[in-house]
Design an enzyme around this catalytic site. Structure first.
Site, PDB file in Angstrom:
ATOM      1  N   TYR B 177       0.855  -1.191   0.000  1.00 47.73           N
ATOM      2  CA  TYR B 177       0.000   0.000   0.000  1.00 47.73           C
ATOM      3  C   TYR B 177       0.885   1.233   0.000  1.00 47.73           C
ATOM      4  CZ  TYR B 177       0.818   1.035   4.983  1.00 47.73           C
ATOM      5  OH  TYR B 177       1.387   1.363   6.189  1.00 47.73           O
ATOM      6  N   CYS B 178       0.272   2.357  -0.359  1.00 48.44           N
ATOM      7  CA  CYS B 178       1.042   3.611  -0.337  1.00 48.44           C
ATOM      8  C   CYS B 178       0.137   4.775   0.054  1.00 48.44           C
ATOM      9  CB  CYS B 178       1.787   3.839  -1.654  1.00 48.44           C
ATOM     10  SG  CYS B 178       0.761   3.680  -3.141  1.00 48.44           S
ATOM     11  N   ARG B 179       0.062   5.815  -0.803  1.00 43.31           N
ATOM     12  CA  ARG B 179      -0.620   7.042  -0.363  1.00 43.31           C
ATOM     13  C   ARG B 179      -2.109   7.032  -0.635  1.00 43.31           C
ATOM     14  NH1 ARG B 179       4.130  10.710  -3.000  1.00 43.31           N
ATOM     15  NH2 ARG B 179       5.489  10.844  -1.169  1.00 43.31           N
TER      16      ARG B 179
END
Lengths: 220, 220
Positions: B177-179
């Site tokens: 996952y990221c932003r």
DNA sequence: TATCTATTCAATTATTTTATTGAATAGTTG
DNA sequence: CAACTATTCAATAAAATAATTGAATAGATA
């Protein structure tokens, strides 16, 4: 596809949609269509705009897929394309009401003159409704009431309220609601009721907010 | 005050606020600031804009009270003025992702090339995390990870992932996952992981969405 | 105090948005 | 089919928005 191009496109698509909302007249139209479908002329009358200008703004909303049309004879009925559109408006509206000082002042000034400043939130109304001594007044036009209303609410359109007043018992507490926080029907109702010696407050929110919160589709 | 004037003012105030968001660059800035405060230069680099242009757009956001500043030496750190601003962006983003066909196509095309189309939603990840065989990878920069992350997630910034790969066991399932949905770090991570024979998917949403949904402020 | 760095400001130009006006269109009614 | 109604369209002008450029400012450092 390049990452930058992807991002530029993604944010541009969303900005285009948001731009379609980012206009005072179009916000008022979206807010109004929360009550259900309306013709161009109805929208123009409610918003005090010319027919041509109303139509232009409706084209902008349609191009952004925020509204849909249904033709019926000469009339074209506009409605919101999805309930999520009203929810987005609601979210933005609450953001403004909560954090813009100018907005708070505006609402306060307006309501103080009508004794409607002390408004009930939906949860408070729900609690009060169980106490049996409260009458919930829907002061919107009857067509909107018939399209959905708070269960147990009595419909007295604001323009009929003055003549209906003498039929109302004085030993009850009255809570008036209408389309939403910027709808003035409930403020007018509270002003009139208090003037005539009734105990009355307005509901802060409108019917669409109630519907979204409780999803009790009562068309009975 | 006249009712029409009240309404005009109310909707205008909100339209002014929404106009401040209704621009692709400013949406990207709001989205980015969901990760925490950033300097003007950081924002300019992340968004591929000139410093001067970035500054101008930040002034627009600031004038609308959507962002706040903190001065530290020569640097000025910008952050979102309230969490509700991110929530509003999130609501609008989801509206677009759900209902704009062009948006769906864009995301599909981009992710198909990276084998990251089959994304997990937050609820699915939560279920999977209980099964113990999943590794949650936070592929954002370490500063953002330290500012808050999904409990139990391992931080491997996307630019370090290639060199760290051989330390990762192959018998696990990976979720990167990221932003947020438009952040490509997780897509790049999934592409790399699958290429090297790992089982991997991306999380549809980003850390701010997780934080809002579960409000587990894990800075540990 | 002079220099350097991060950011903002001001001026310019191109583009987009908006309201108004009057003409055009699609559908209905007599 | 002529007259009418509701709505849209097209053209215009005024106002607002946006990107670029280079100069100005505020604070840090030498």
């Amino acid at each position: 596809m390049d990452k930058r191009i992807f991002k530029d496109k993604a944010y541009s698509i969303l900005a285009t949609m948001i731009k379609a909302m980012a206009n005072p007249h179009r916000l008022e139209i979206v807010d109004l269509l929360g009550q259900g479908e309306k013709t161009v002329e109805e929208i123009a009358n409610e918003t005090s705009m010319s027919i041509a200008n109303t139509s232009q703004h409706l084209q902008v909303l349609k191009a952004a897929n925020l509204v849909e049309i249904r033709r019926e004879g000469n009339f074209i009925h506009y409605k919101l394309a999805h309930e999520e559109i009203y929810i987005s408006w609601q979210t933005l509206r609450e953001l403004g009401l909560k954090h813009i000082a100018e907005m708070e002042r505006l609402v306060k000034d307006f309501r103080e003159k009508r004794n409607s400043l002390e408004a009930l939130r939906m949860d408070e109304l729900l609690t009060k409704m169980k106490s049996k001594n409260v009458v919930v007044l829907d002061v919107r036009p009857t067509s909107e009431y018939e399209n959905g209303h708070i269960p147990g609410a009595v419909n007295i359109p604001i323009e009929d309220l003055a003549t209906q007043l003498r039929k109302l018992p004085k030993n009850k507490e009255y809570v008036a609601y209408c389309r939403g926080p910027f709808c003035v029907f409930a403020d007018d109702a509270v002003q009139l009721l208090i003037q005539k010696g009734f105990k009355a407050k307005r509901l802060e929110e409108g019917y669409p907010d109630w519907k979204i919160k409780f999803q009790t589709e009562s068309i009975s």
